[in-house]
Enzyme design. Sequence first.
Site, PDB file in Angstrom:
ATOM      1  N   GLU A 115      35.221  56.093  52.987  1.00 55.08           N
ATOM      2  CA  GLU A 115      36.465  55.689  52.340  1.00 55.08           C
ATOM      3  C   GLU A 115      36.296  55.528  50.832  1.00 55.08           C
ATOM      4  O   GLU A 115      37.012  54.767  50.191  1.00 55.08           O
ATOM      5  CB  GLU A 115      37.008  54.408  52.987  1.00 55.08           C
ATOM      6  CG  GLU A 115      37.442  54.650  54.437  1.00 55.08           C
ATOM      7  CD  GLU A 115      37.533  53.391  55.279  1.00 55.08           C
ATOM      8  OE1 GLU A 115      37.033  52.337  54.836  1.00 55.08           O
ATOM      9  OE2 GLU A 115      38.083  53.459  56.387  1.00 55.08           O
TER      10      GLU A 115
ATOM     11  N   ASP B 144      32.405  48.092  58.590  1.00 51.91           N
ATOM     12  CA  ASP B 144      33.412  47.052  58.454  1.00 51.91           C
ATOM     13  C   ASP B 144      32.822  45.718  58.891  1.00 51.91           C
ATOM     14  O   ASP B 144      32.094  45.652  59.886  1.00 51.91           O
ATOM     15  CB  ASP B 144      34.608  47.328  59.373  1.00 51.91           C
ATOM     16  CG  ASP B 144      35.602  48.309  58.803  1.00 51.91           C
ATOM     17  OD1 ASP B 144      35.440  48.725  57.648  1.00 51.91           O
ATOM     18  OD2 ASP B 144      36.542  48.671  59.525  1.00 51.91           O
TER      19      ASP B 144
ATOM     20  N   HIS C 145      34.172  45.530  53.766  1.00 53.80           N
ATOM     21  CA  HIS C 145      32.968  46.307  54.066  1.00 53.80           C
ATOM     22  C   HIS C 145      31.712  45.548  53.680  1.00 53.80           C
ATOM     23  O   HIS C 145      31.731  44.698  52.787  1.00 53.80           O
ATOM     24  CB  HIS C 145      32.976  47.640  53.311  1.00 53.80           C
ATOM     25  CG  HIS C 145      34.058  48.576  53.742  1.00 53.80           C
ATOM     26  ND1 HIS C 145      34.652  49.489  52.881  1.00 53.80           N
ATOM     27  CD2 HIS C 145      34.659  48.760  54.941  1.00 53.80           C
ATOM     28  CE1 HIS C 145      35.559  50.192  53.538  1.00 53.80           C
ATOM     29  NE2 HIS C 145      35.592  49.766  54.793  1.00 53.80           N
TER      30      HIS C 145
END
Length: 593
Positions: A340, A364, A530
């Site tokens: 991401e 995550d 994260h």
Amino acid sequence: MAEIQKQTWPKIGIRPTIDGRRKGVRESLEAQTMGMARRTADFLSANLRYPDGSAVQCTIADSCIGGVAESALTAEKFRREGVGVSITVTTCWCYGSETMDMDPHLPKAVWGFNGTERPGAVYLAAVLAGHNQKGLPAFSIYGRDVQDADDTTIPADVQEKLLRFARAGLAVALMRGRSYLSLGGVSMGIAGSIVDQGFFESYLGMRVETVDMSEITRRIDEGIFDPEEYRRALAWTKANWTEGREYNPPEKQRTRAQKDKDWESVVKMTMIGRDLLAGNPRLAELDWGEEALGHNAILGGFQGQRQWTDHSPNGDFMEAMLNSSFDWNGIRAPFVFATENDSLNGVAMLFGNLLSHTAQIFADVRTHWSPAAVKRVTGYELSGLAEAGVIHLINSGSAPLDATGQMELGGIPAMKPFWEISQTDVQKCLQATTWYPAITEYFRGGGYSSTFLTRGGMPVTMSRINLVKGLGPVLQLAEGWTVDLPAEAHSLLNERTNPTWPTHWFVPRLTGQGAFKDSYSVMANWGANHGALSYGHIGADLVSLAALLRIPVCMHNLDEAALFRPSAWSAFGTADPTGADYRACAAFGPLYG
């Protein structure tokens, strides 16, 4: 076969300083002081490695440094030979401001021999005062116990500080002049993917290269990759990957033909992503000279969601394979590649990789499971390291396959530097991983996500860089362990989220205070969605690295005795090391201005 671009690795420069008075004083100290320098160099070369696995190289000043002329000659030699880290060593009194290293960008340490025959400690204190007064912070290394003048050993406490400083200093030097490759832009509003070029330039000495994700499409469509490697890579993938069952409802499943095409696409994406990062001389042979150069990137990130994944196969395979320590070309150094395009989590991964030389986990920080919640949902009571609660770390298939924990050291699950990995290790990691068709409500364009359960018992450190307006970057870290849950309990908990992604059950080491009062507090104080996991308890190394870069540490669970920062930090207050860290970093400012 493509390789990481060959680098000229930064050396550690050893500066033996000496009392400059001739006709007796200096002459009596030359052999002892230069011997100290040689032993330091030999010790560091024997215990440290570069990212390619080769021994770290040291260069020693041509002569002992007794004054400013020899300081200048040494500085010129260090520039000529590519020195990136400076360590001054001495057994005696020297002229501080005349012999000190004045390069503002070189990480610095001074080792003053603790002996009674000559006042090495007096020089150490004097030269550190000079460093602090001139705004050139240096680490102080001084053995706890007095040594005899003819003692040529390096005490254990000195060894620890030399290695800690050198690891952190080399990390600084290895980042300088390299790039962060941003493939795409902001992913789903995630702050870390709003890439702050000023942060990379001022704090890390890096530049940011931005490439639109359409470049991947162009290279696929125009065949800008090595076709021979592609055929070999696809065959290896088909031979080694286990494809999992469908979790998508029938109306949202992709056809077999689409799935087969997805395999072809994700293998090409992986090769292209690597070539964009590091270049590939094979492309020049295929008349793609510009593309062959790459972007000199030591770190990269892929936006993926959603502009890419709404239409094309997801980046999970590319990210997982680049981050792993092996692929169809064999065992190799892992790349560092963020999901991401979270550049800030990518930086934490890069820190961990440079300090440990192991593959890094991107995840995550998904769910905190208290003992009561686990009992209610599964009927099991948490025990052992997990008895106070666990944090579920999970993300869409980007974690390296090293993270399965199938490698072992002394019979205990581990993640290894690539030069210690065997083919048996690789096969165990492959066999422990299943690739599931991507959940199409997340990834409309299809693709595959890796699934595995990280084995418990590994010491790990979770870290993260965050940017705060008015403050700048801060580092947070939590040392802890991966843990095993009973198989049924894991299944029940995992099935409540996305079971097609890799899971890491993490337990931080608790202190009973502040952010580490309990595991819930750790998650409640984590600064973003994260976290980066690195194998081993490397928190102390991260603290030293952050200090070199002038990044304060806002959250850690280390003993105060483990904190090793430049001597100037004590001038900002010894009763409150965290507050002193903030004040020192603010006063000195980012390393590169």
